[in-house]
Design a protein around this motif. Structure first.
Motif, PDB file in Angstrom:
ATOM      1  N   PRO A   1       0.800  -1.231   0.000  1.00 55.84           N
ATOM      2  CA  PRO A   1       0.000   0.000   0.000  1.00 55.84           C
ATOM      3  C   PRO A   1       0.822   1.265   0.000  1.00 55.84           C
ATOM      4  O   PRO A   1       0.585   2.154  -0.813  1.00 55.84           O
ATOM      5  CB  PRO A   1      -0.811  -0.146   1.316  1.00 55.84           C
ATOM      6  CG  PRO A   1      -0.875  -1.612   1.561  1.00 55.84           C
ATOM      7  CD  PRO A   1       0.440  -2.149   1.068  1.00 55.84           C
ATOM      8  N   TRP A   2       1.820   1.351   0.915  1.00 58.87           N
ATOM      9  CA  TRP A   2       2.588   2.594   0.923  1.00 58.87           C
ATOM     10  C   TRP A   2       3.502   2.710  -0.266  1.00 58.87           C
ATOM     11  O   TRP A   2       3.836   3.789  -0.706  1.00 58.87           O
ATOM     12  CB  TRP A   2       3.382   2.759   2.211  1.00 58.87           C
ATOM     13  CG  TRP A   2       4.300   1.650   2.578  1.00 58.87           C
ATOM     14  CD1 TRP A   2       4.126   0.730   3.549  1.00 58.87           C
ATOM     15  CD2 TRP A   2       5.580   1.346   2.003  1.00 58.87           C
ATOM     16  NE1 TRP A   2       5.181  -0.132   3.609  1.00 58.87           N
ATOM     17  CE2 TRP A   2       6.097   0.228   2.686  1.00 58.87           C
ATOM     18  CE3 TRP A   2       6.339   1.916   0.980  1.00 58.87           C
ATOM     19  CZ2 TRP A   2       7.321  -0.339   2.367  1.00 58.87           C
ATOM     20  CZ3 TRP A   2       7.563   1.346   0.661  1.00 58.87           C
ATOM     21  CH2 TRP A   2       8.028   0.234   1.361  1.00 58.87           C
TER      22      TRP A   2
ATOM     23  N   GLN B   1       3.171   5.869  -3.318  1.00 67.18           N
ATOM     24  CA  GLN B   1       4.257   6.820  -3.578  1.00 67.18           C
ATOM     25  C   GLN B   1       4.871   6.486  -4.929  1.00 67.18           C
ATOM     26  O   GLN B   1       5.415   5.413  -5.104  1.00 67.18           O
ATOM     27  CB  GLN B   1       5.337   6.696  -2.510  1.00 67.18           C
ATOM     28  CG  GLN B   1       4.802   6.910  -1.121  1.00 67.18           C
ATOM     29  CD  GLN B   1       5.831   6.516  -0.106  1.00 67.18           C
ATOM     30  OE1 GLN B   1       6.946   7.008  -0.136  1.00 67.18           O
ATOM     31  NE2 GLN B   1       5.480   5.617   0.773  1.00 67.18           N
ATOM     32  N   ASP B   2       4.771   7.388  -5.840  1.00 65.66           N
ATOM     33  CA  ASP B   2       5.409   7.204  -7.129  1.00 65.66           C
ATOM     34  C   ASP B   2       6.744   7.895  -7.098  1.00 65.66           C
ATOM     35  O   ASP B   2       7.349   8.038  -6.062  1.00 65.66           O
ATOM     36  CB  ASP B   2       4.517   7.785  -8.245  1.00 65.66           C
ATOM     37  CG  ASP B   2       3.192   7.044  -8.316  1.00 65.66           C
ATOM     38  OD1 ASP B   2       3.207   5.807  -8.192  1.00 65.66           O
ATOM     39  OD2 ASP B   2       2.163   7.712  -8.482  1.00 65.66           O
ATOM     40  N   ALA B   3       7.201   8.358  -8.235  1.00 73.01           N
ATOM     41  CA  ALA B   3       8.465   9.101  -8.248  1.00 73.01           C
ATOM     42  C   ALA B   3       8.302  10.357  -7.408  1.00 73.01           C
ATOM     43  O   ALA B   3       7.205  10.887  -7.257  1.00 73.01           O
ATOM     44  CB  ALA B   3       8.828   9.471  -9.691  1.00 73.01           C
ATOM     45  N   PRO B   4       9.394  10.863  -6.847  1.00 70.97           N
ATOM     46  CA  PRO B   4       9.298  12.038  -5.978  1.00 70.97           C
ATOM     47  C   PRO B   4       8.572  13.207  -6.602  1.00 70.97           C
ATOM     48  O   PRO B   4       7.768  13.853  -5.965  1.00 70.97           O
ATOM     49  CB  PRO B   4      10.757  12.361  -5.680  1.00 70.97           C
ATOM     50  CG  PRO B   4      11.463  11.055  -5.813  1.00 70.97           C
ATOM     51  CD  PRO B   4      10.743  10.325  -6.902  1.00 70.97           C
ATOM     52  N   ALA B   5       8.841  13.478  -7.877  1.00 69.11           N
ATOM     53  CA  ALA B   5       8.205  14.620  -8.522  1.00 69.11           C
ATOM     54  C   ALA B   5       6.702  14.423  -8.608  1.00 69.11           C
ATOM     55  O   ALA B   5       5.914  15.327  -8.383  1.00 69.11           O
ATOM     56  CB  ALA B   5       8.797  14.830  -9.920  1.00 69.11           C
ATOM     57  N   GLU B   6       6.281  13.165  -8.935  1.00 69.73           N
ATOM     58  CA  GLU B   6       4.862  12.892  -9.038  1.00 69.73           C
ATOM     59  C   GLU B   6       4.200  12.979  -7.671  1.00 69.73           C
ATOM     60  O   GLU B   6       3.084  13.438  -7.531  1.00 69.73           O
ATOM     61  CB  GLU B   6       4.652  11.508  -9.643  1.00 69.73           C
ATOM     62  CG  GLU B   6       5.176  11.399 -11.060  1.00 69.73           C
ATOM     63  CD  GLU B   6       5.094   9.975 -11.571  1.00 69.73           C
ATOM     64  OE1 GLU B   6       5.360   9.766 -12.763  1.00 69.73           O
ATOM     65  OE2 GLU B   6       4.760   9.099 -10.774  1.00 69.73           O
ATOM     66  N   ASN B   7       4.915  12.536  -6.669  1.00 66.16           N
ATOM     67  CA  ASN B   7       4.372  12.565  -5.315  1.00 66.16           C
ATOM     68  C   ASN B   7       4.066  13.983  -4.881  1.00 66.16           C
ATOM     69  O   ASN B   7       3.013  14.268  -4.334  1.00 66.16           O
ATOM     70  CB  ASN B   7       5.371  11.911  -4.360  1.00 66.16           C
ATOM     71  CG  ASN B   7       4.838  11.824  -2.944  1.00 66.16           C
ATOM     72  OD1 ASN B   7       4.840  12.829  -2.248  1.00 66.16           O
ATOM     73  ND2 ASN B   7       4.411  10.631  -2.552  1.00 66.16           N
TER      74      ASN B   7
ATOM     75  N   SER C   1       8.769   9.061  12.355  1.00 65.01           N
ATOM     76  CA  SER C   1       7.655   9.998  12.504  1.00 65.01           C
ATOM     77  C   SER C   1       6.847  10.148  11.224  1.00 65.01           C
ATOM     78  O   SER C   1       5.796  10.787  11.230  1.00 65.01           O
ATOM     79  CB  SER C   1       8.177  11.375  12.936  1.00 65.01           C
ATOM     80  OG  SER C   1       8.945  11.977  11.897  1.00 65.01           O
ATOM     81  N   LYS C   2       7.323   9.547  10.142  1.00 64.59           N
ATOM     82  CA  LYS C   2       6.660   9.688   8.850  1.00 64.59           C
ATOM     83  C   LYS C   2       6.084   8.353   8.394  1.00 64.59           C
ATOM     84  O   LYS C   2       6.652   7.289   8.661  1.00 64.59           O
ATOM     85  CB  LYS C   2       7.649  10.204   7.796  1.00 64.59           C
ATOM     86  CG  LYS C   2       8.239  11.584   8.110  1.00 64.59           C
ATOM     87  CD  LYS C   2       7.172  12.668   8.076  1.00 64.59           C
ATOM     88  CE  LYS C   2       7.789  14.040   8.293  1.00 64.59           C
ATOM     89  NZ  LYS C   2       6.784  15.108   8.245  1.00 64.59           N
ATOM     90  N   ASP C   3       4.955   8.430   7.682  1.00 60.57           N
ATOM     91  CA  ASP C   3       4.332   7.227   7.145  1.00 60.57           C
ATOM     92  C   ASP C   3       4.715   6.972   5.699  1.00 60.57           C
ATOM     93  O   ASP C   3       4.313   5.969   5.122  1.00 60.57           O
ATOM     94  CB  ASP C   3       2.798   7.334   7.238  1.00 60.57           C
ATOM     95  CG  ASP C   3       2.321   7.383   8.678  1.00 60.57           C
ATOM     96  OD1 ASP C   3       2.972   6.755   9.535  1.00 60.57           O
ATOM     97  OD2 ASP C   3       1.297   8.034   8.930  1.00 60.57           O
ATOM     98  N   GLU C   4       5.466   7.893   5.116  1.00 60.79           N
ATOM     99  CA  GLU C   4       5.849   7.738   3.723  1.00 60.79           C
ATOM    100  C   GLU C   4       7.336   7.985   3.585  1.00 60.79           C
ATOM    101  O   GLU C   4       7.985   8.518   4.481  1.00 60.79           O
ATOM    102  CB  GLU C   4       5.075   8.692   2.815  1.00 60.79           C
ATOM    103  CG  GLU C   4       5.271  10.181   3.151  1.00 60.79           C
ATOM    104  CD  GLU C   4       4.343  10.660   4.238  1.00 60.79           C
ATOM    105  OE1 GLU C   4       4.834  10.821   5.382  1.00 60.79           O
ATOM    106  OE2 GLU C   4       3.158  10.849   3.954  1.00 60.79           O
ATOM    107  N   TYR C   5       7.877   7.573   2.441  1.00 69.91           N
ATOM    108  CA  TYR C   5       9.299   7.762   2.209  1.00 69.91           C
ATOM    109  C   TYR C   5       9.604   9.074   1.510  1.00 69.91           C
ATOM    110  O   TYR C   5      10.730   9.539   1.543  1.00 69.91           O
ATOM    111  CB  TYR C   5       9.870   6.593   1.403  1.00 69.91           C
ATOM    112  CG  TYR C   5      10.018   5.349   2.232  1.00 69.91           C
ATOM    113  CD1 TYR C   5      10.970   5.277   3.239  1.00 69.91           C
ATOM    114  CD2 TYR C   5       9.200   4.255   2.030  1.00 69.91           C
ATOM    115  CE1 TYR C   5      11.110   4.147   4.018  1.00 69.91           C
ATOM    116  CE2 TYR C   5       9.336   3.117   2.799  1.00 69.91           C
ATOM    117  CZ  TYR C   5      10.283   3.063   3.792  1.00 69.91           C
ATOM    118  OH  TYR C   5      10.413   1.942   4.571  1.00 69.91           O
TER     119      TYR C   5
ATOM    120  N   GLY D   1      12.601   2.378   9.106  1.00 73.13           N
ATOM    121  CA  GLY D   1      13.566   3.375   9.554  1.00 73.13           C
ATOM    122  C   GLY D   1      14.896   3.345   8.850  1.00 73.13           C
ATOM    123  O   GLY D   1      15.763   4.172   9.126  1.00 73.13           O
ATOM    124  N   MET D   2      15.095   2.380   7.940  1.00 73.27           N
ATOM    125  CA  MET D   2      16.354   2.260   7.209  1.00 73.27           C
ATOM    126  C   MET D   2      17.553   2.188   8.147  1.00 73.27           C
ATOM    127  O   MET D   2      18.582   2.823   7.917  1.00 73.27           O
ATOM    128  CB  MET D   2      16.523   3.433   6.232  1.00 73.27           C
ATOM    129  CG  MET D   2      15.593   3.379   5.042  1.00 73.27           C
ATOM    130  SD  MET D   2      15.864   1.929   3.990  1.00 73.27           S
ATOM    131  CE  MET D   2      14.333   1.042   4.239  1.00 73.27           C
TER     132      MET D   2
END
Length: 405
Positions: A17-18, A22-28, A149-153, A375-376
């Motif tokens: 789902p996540w 999230q697509d490419a950064p620009a699209e996001n 703290s974030k739900d997305e990358y 969290g990488m």
């Protein structure tokens, strides 16, 4: 292995789902917020007057110019009164000359930075290199806090800067500021690939080799299986983070302790097995010697060989048969019971002390994978969990001593 495959499927489904959200950064950034050109121009004019702002790439003409990733450099300009105040702080005697970048109020410690003066000293430009230094605790904790703290990358970030007593100052941006570690598709591919390698490698080790089997019994060893599981997990996490971030990830002391616990459990299980075998062989030698003495006594003096001696000879023969059966178990075990049954079976069926070790290993394994993907970084397990794992393994080793061979 079907349980491992089911676990893998559920783990992958949890990330889809996540990943697809999230697509490419620009699209996001485009999908998240559409900016009216007129309001953007007005905002840009306000930034020029606002005295503290992010410098986008390519003069900041597009939204994509304000999307930054790990390994890039961010520039912040200060003009007017703000530049004067910051310059005064930088020139104070004994004051720290290192500016601090803040993301959502979190101090991003130990970022390489530089300060330059423009327009005859009336303008300051702060430059920060966005990197996570796994060797420094402050840097690890700051990035871990931000990621958790974030739900997305691809993260919308409020930028701030602090110098001396001037903290924190909010940094404006002509367009919404975003930060990302790596493209979502790259993260999904790396996490999925690591999980696939984990299950395939473990499957091949279990089914195509004897590495996880006890040499004497031919059954799968719980200690060796746990040691292989954690060894593969840590190696794949280390390599995956290196691929995504380009840094040699710090392996926390708690993970090393966990590896030590699993390694010590595997080694102790082998030593206990060898000790039990050696003890059985020694007892067999002793009983055979007693039997031989009684047989010689019977041959030399049949008339004087008492009923008690005869009964004793019978008992010794029965004992030798039992010990021979124990020592010959491996040769007679032509029907394997299966991996899961063998690591959970103590010789009398599935035992709770073995099942407990298996359950906790799988639970901590799922927590480990989720933390690394979110969290990488390699997690630092609480000491109480390590103590619990150690108690479970010690209980297993304690009950292994009287187990059937």
């Amino acid at each position: 292995m079907r349980y491992l495959i089911i676990t893998a499927v559920f783990t992958l489904l949890a990330y889809f789902p996540w990943a697809y959200a999230q697509d490419a950064p620009a699209e996001n950034t485009t999908a998240r917020q559409s900016v009216n050109p007129a309001s953007a121009n007005a905002q840009r004019e306000g930034v020029d007057k606002g005295e503290l702002y992010v410098v986008g790439r390519n003069e900041g003409k597009n939204k994509e110019d304000f999307v930054f990733r790990m390994g890039e450099r961010i520039h912040i300009k200060a003009t007017g009164d703000v530049a004067g105040r910051l310059k005064t702080e930088l020139e104070k005697t004994g004051a720290s000359r290192s500016p601090i970048l803040l993301f959502d109020g979190i101090k991003m410690a130990n970022l390489p930075s530089a300060i330059s003066q423009l327009d005859n000293g009336n303008m300051l430009r702060f430059s920060f290199y966005l990197e996570r230094n796994p060797a420094l605790k402050e840097s690890r904790e700051a990035w871990d806090m931000l990621f958790k703290s974030k739900d997305e990358y691809v993260m919308p970030i409020e930028v701030g800067i602090a110098v001396g007593s001037e903290l924190p100052l909010v940094v404006q941006s002509a367009y919404p500021f975003f930060f990302y570690l790596a493209p979502a598709s790259e993260i999904l591919a790396t996490v999925s690939g690591a999980l696939l390698i984990l299950f395939v490698a473990y499957y091949l080790i279990v089914n195509k080799t004897n590495m996880l089997k006890d040499q004497d019994t031919g059954y799968y060893s719980l200690g060796k299986s746990q040691m292989a599981f954690w060894g593969l997990m840590v190696v794949l996490a280390f390599v995956g983070i290196w691929i995504l971030t380009g840094t040699m990830e710090y392996i926390p002391q708690q993970v090393l302790i966990l590896l030590g616990i699993s390694g010590a459990t595997g080694l102790s299980a082998v030593l206990i097995g060898n000790s039990k075998k050696s003890g059985t062989e020694d007892e067999m030698t002793r009983i055979r010697a007693e039997e031989q003495n009684l047989k010689e006594l019977k041959e030399k003096n049949p008339a004087g060989f008492s009923t008690d001696n005869e009964n004793q000879l019978t008992v010794l023969s029965q004992k030798i048969t039992e010990l021979s059966h124990q020592l010959g178990n491996q040769a007679r075990r032509t029907r394997p019971r299966g991996f899961w049954r063998e690591i959970c079976d103590d010789g009398n069926g599935v035992s709770f002390h073995r099942l407990q070790v298996v359950i906790w290993t799988l639970v901590l394994g799922m927590v480990f994978v989720g933390y690394v993907a979110d969290g990488m970084s390699i997690p630092e397990f609480p000491e109480t969990l390590l103590i619990l794992m150690g108690i479970s393994n010690l209980t297993y080793l304690g009950f292994k001593i009287p187990e059937k061979s």
